[in-house]
Scaffold this motif. Sequence first.
Motif, mmCIF file in Angstrom:
data_model
loop_
_atom_site.group_PDB
_atom_site.id
_atom_site.type_symbol
_atom_site.label_atom_id
_atom_site.label_comp_id
_atom_site.label_asym_id
_atom_site.label_seq_id
_atom_site.Cartn_x
_atom_site.Cartn_y
_atom_site.Cartn_z
ATOM 1 N N ALA A 1 51.289 30.329 43.980
ATOM 2 C CA ALA A 1 51.428 31.704 43.604
ATOM 3 C C ALA A 1 51.765 32.362 44.611
ATOM 4 C CB ALA A 1 50.234 32.132 42.757
ATOM 5 N N ARG A 2 50.959 32.332 45.991
ATOM 6 C CA ARG A 2 51.184 33.053 46.930
ATOM 7 C C ARG A 2 52.491 33.141 47.682
ATOM 8 N NH1 ARG A 2 51.007 32.682 52.584
ATOM 9 N NH2 ARG A 2 49.552 34.157 53.671
ATOM 10 N N GLU B 1 55.118 32.642 46.320
ATOM 11 C CA GLU B 1 56.212 33.112 45.182
ATOM 12 C C GLU B 1 56.193 34.589 45.209
ATOM 13 O OE1 GLU B 1 56.460 31.258 41.451
ATOM 14 O OE2 GLU B 1 57.681 32.795 40.695
ATOM 15 N N ILE B 2 54.773 35.085 45.021
ATOM 16 C CA ILE B 2 54.594 36.853 44.902
ATOM 17 C C ILE B 2 55.067 37.264 46.324
ATOM 18 C CG2 ILE B 2 52.956 38.346 45.268
ATOM 19 C CD1 ILE B 2 51.228 36.486 43.122
ATOM 20 N N ARG C 1 58.966 37.171 46.239
ATOM 21 C CA ARG C 1 59.480 38.471 45.274
ATOM 22 C C ARG C 1 59.302 39.599 45.969
ATOM 23 N NH1 ARG C 1 55.850 37.161 39.936
ATOM 24 N NH2 ARG C 1 56.688 35.214 39.253
ATOM 25 N N TRP D 1 45.574 34.186 44.368
ATOM 26 C CA TRP D 1 46.956 34.804 44.162
ATOM 27 C C TRP D 1 47.299 34.560 42.721
ATOM 28 C CZ3 TRP D 1 49.875 37.965 47.934
ATOM 29 C CH2 TRP D 1 49.220 37.485 49.147
ATOM 30 N N ALA D 2 47.754 35.581 42.024
ATOM 31 C CA ALA D 2 48.116 35.277 40.499
ATOM 32 C C ALA D 2 49.365 36.047 40.175
ATOM 33 C CB ALA D 2 46.955 35.760 39.568
ATOM 34 N N ARG D 3 50.474 34.991 39.746
ATOM 35 C CA ARG D 3 51.683 35.676 39.242
ATOM 36 C C ARG D 3 51.842 36.362 38.287
ATOM 37 N NH1 ARG D 3 54.290 29.940 41.161
ATOM 38 N NH2 ARG D 3 52.116 29.430 40.267
ATOM 39 N N GLU E 1 47.526 33.394 34.841
ATOM 40 C CA GLU E 1 47.283 32.772 36.061
ATOM 41 C C GLU E 1 45.946 33.363 36.438
ATOM 42 O OE1 GLU E 1 49.849 30.466 39.376
ATOM 43 O OE2 GLU E 1 50.289 32.536 39.080
ATOM 44 N N ILE F 1 48.539 44.016 43.407
ATOM 45 C CA ILE F 1 48.867 44.218 44.752
ATOM 46 C C ILE F 1 49.555 45.491 45.232
ATOM 47 C CG2 ILE F 1 49.751 41.588 45.125
ATOM 48 C CD1 ILE F 1 52.668 42.545 44.255
ATOM 49 N N LEU G 1 44.740 38.480 43.706
ATOM 50 C CA LEU G 1 45.800 39.549 43.995
ATOM 51 C C LEU G 1 46.775 39.363 42.804
ATOM 52 C CD1 LEU G 1 45.932 39.244 47.931
ATOM 53 C CD2 LEU G 1 44.994 40.955 46.450
ATOM 54 N N ASP H 1 50.313 40.006 40.598
ATOM 55 C CA ASP H 1 51.585 40.562 40.642
ATOM 56 C C ASP H 1 51.748 41.055 39.053
ATOM 57 O OD1 ASP H 1 54.161 41.035 40.313
ATOM 58 O OD2 ASP H 1 55.317 39.186 41.396
#
Lengths: 205, 478
Positions: A4-5, A7-8, A11, B87-89, B93, B249, B298, B300
Motif C-alpha cells: 500500500a505504501r 502504491e500510494i 499515485r 498505509w491504506a489504499r 484496507e 493523507i 495513512l 488514500d
Amino acid sequence: MTDARSEILARVREALAGSTVDPVETSAPREVHPVANPELVDLFAERVADYRAVVERCSAEDLEDRIAAALPTGQVIVPPGLSIRIPDAIVDDGTLTAARLDLIAAVVTEARVGIAETGTIVLDHTPDQGRRAISLVPDTHICVVREDQVVADVPDAIALLDPSRPQTWISGPSATSDIELDRVEGVHGPRTLHVLITPPRDVIS
Amino acid sequence: MTGTFVGMPVFPEAAREALADSQLRHNLAHATSTIRAKRAKVVAEVPDWEELRLAGAAVKERALLDLETQLVRLEETLTANGATVHWARDAAEANAIVAGIAKAHAATEVVKVKSMVTQEIGLNEALAEEGIAAWETDLAELIVQLGDDLPSHILVPAIHRNRAEIRDIFRSKMGAAGRPAPDDLTDEPAVLAAAAREHLREKFLRAKVGVSGANFAVAETGTLVVVESEGNGRMCLTLPDVLVSVVGIEKVVARWEDLDPMLRLLPRSSTGERMNPYTSMWSGIAPGDGPQEVHVVLLDNGRTRALADEVGRQALRCIRCSACLNVCPVYERTGGHAYGSVYPGPIGAILNPLLKGVGHDDQIDSLPYASSLCGACFEVCPVRIDIPSVLVDQRAQVVDAHRGGVPKPEAMAMKGAAYVLKRSRRLSALERLTGLGMRFARRFGPTAWTGARDLPDAPGESFRDWWQRTDGGRKDDA
C-alpha cells in the motif's frame, strides 16, 4: 502486488507530475506585542471569562486561600511537581486508574502558556501540570496561570511550545452546542474551570 | 432513514423530499443563521483575516504539492516518536487494519472521537461485522448512532433533530447500548447532555482501544492534532491503552509553525468561537501519559484521484470547518442528507465527485449541479477553496463523461436551438409557430417544470413581424 505504501506514494507522484511548489511563501500575519504587558493579562482574564470559566486575579500571598475557597467538597488530586501546597491533596504517582480518578472531585494544576487573544490555557503536561488524565476526569479544574506566562496570540504560543510534548489547549470548560445549538457546559471534560491569575513565580520568594 | 448513504437517490429527488419537510427547513434556517452570525462577529475581530486566509491556503497548498516528501517525513517522525504507521489504499484496507489492532488486544468494543474520515470509510459497520462495537462519543454523533440515523452537517451532525426527538431517542435506545437514560429525562438540553455524560462515562472508563481521526498532522514533528469541544476527544485520546488514528493523507502540514494560521482560522470559521474548548496534540507515545501503543493509518481512498485533478485538488485543502454549509442557500433548504454522503453542502458537492470520480454513478454526477453558484462558499472558506470554479469544471467533466449515449432532453433542446438560431429565416419561421407551441406545451409539456411555474402567454405577433409592419416603429403602430 505492490504494498500500500509504495502504491500510494506512486499515485501521489503521478498525480503531481508537472506540478511545482510555489517558492513564494505566504507567512501568517501577526502583530508583535511587548512581553509582560499588563493589558494582555487583562485581555486574557476577560476572554477566559467569556467562555463561562471562573476567573480570579490574586496576589501570591492569597493564592493558597483562594484555591482552598474554590475547591468543591471531595478529594483533590495534584500533579507531582505542583509548586503550591494543597492540604490533604492526593499527589498523583501515575498509578491511579481512570475509574479511581472518576471518584476525585477536583484537580489543581499550573500551566505552560496563556493566550490572551483567544483566552486559551495551554498545558504541556510537565510535572507541575501532570499527566493528561488528571486534568480531564475530575469535574473541577483549578488552573494557576502566572502573569508572565500570558502571550498575545496563537503564534506566540506556538513559538514557545515544545512539539515533542503532549499538549492540551483549554478554552473554557467542556461545552457542547449539539442540541438545537443551545450551549451546555459538559459533556465530558471538567464542567467547572477555575482560573487563578497570579504574579510571576520569582516575585513570590 | 436507515444508517447508510449507499443507494441514495440523486440530489434533485432527495432535495424535493427534504423541501417538503417544513420542520427540517425551520431547524436548518435557525441553525445556519445562528452560526453564520457568530462566525461573522468573531471573524470581524481579526483585522488581517484576508491575509490569514492566504496563509492558511498556502500552508495546505504547499504540503499538497510536496505531498510525497511530507508523507515520508511524517512516517519517519511518527515512527521515531514510537508510533506504528500503516498505509491504506482504500476503505476496506483501513477498516481491516483497525479491526486487526482491536482483535490483537481482544477488544470487543472501541470508543471513537467524532471523525469524518472514519464515517467516510464506514468503520463502525466494518467493525460490527468483526464483532467489535464502535461507540460514538460526541453528543451529536451519539444521537445519530442511537437513532440509526445519518449525519446531516459536518460540525453539528444531529442538527436536523430537535430536543423532543432527541429525548425520545435517548429513552428508547440508550438502554440497549449501555446505561439507560434516567426515568425522569426531560427535553432540556442540559438534562439530555447530563444523560449522555452518564451513559458514555462508563464506556470511557473501561475502554481499552480508542479510535480517532486528526485535524492536522505535522510532518516535521510527527504531531497529530484533534480539535473538539466536549472533552470526549480527550477521553478517547488519553484513557485507553491503545490509540488508532485514521488520517487522510491530505491532513499533513509541513512544519510546526504551520499550525498557527490553521488554529486561528478553524474555530472562528467553524463554531464562531475565538478558540474551541479543547485542542489535543500528541507526538507518538508520551511515557507514563496516555496510550502506550499508538497507531496511525495513512489513508488514500480517492485522495490521490482528487490530487490528480488540477482544478479540483484545492478541495483537499478543506479543514472541515463547515462554514460553506452555513452560508449555502441550497444547503439551508435541503439539509445534509440530500447530498448522499458524510460530506454535505458545497464542499461535499465537489469532494464526493473528486474522491469517487464522475461518469459511473448518477447520484455523484448530480452533485456538481446542487448549487446556485452564488459564490458565498468561496467567500467564507478559510483556506480559499474556489468551490464555484470547481463546480463548473466538474459539470463539464460530468457532461464529457456522458457523451455518446442517448442525449438528454436539455441537450436535444440546445441542439435544436443552435439549428434555429443559425439562420434568421429559420428563426422567423419558428417564431410564427410560438403560439401553437405554447398551447402544445401547456397540454403535453414536462409537468416537472410546469407543475410549479406558469408558462407565459405567447405574444400575438412576433418582434420581426412587428418590425416589418411598422418599419421599426416609424410607421403607425395602430
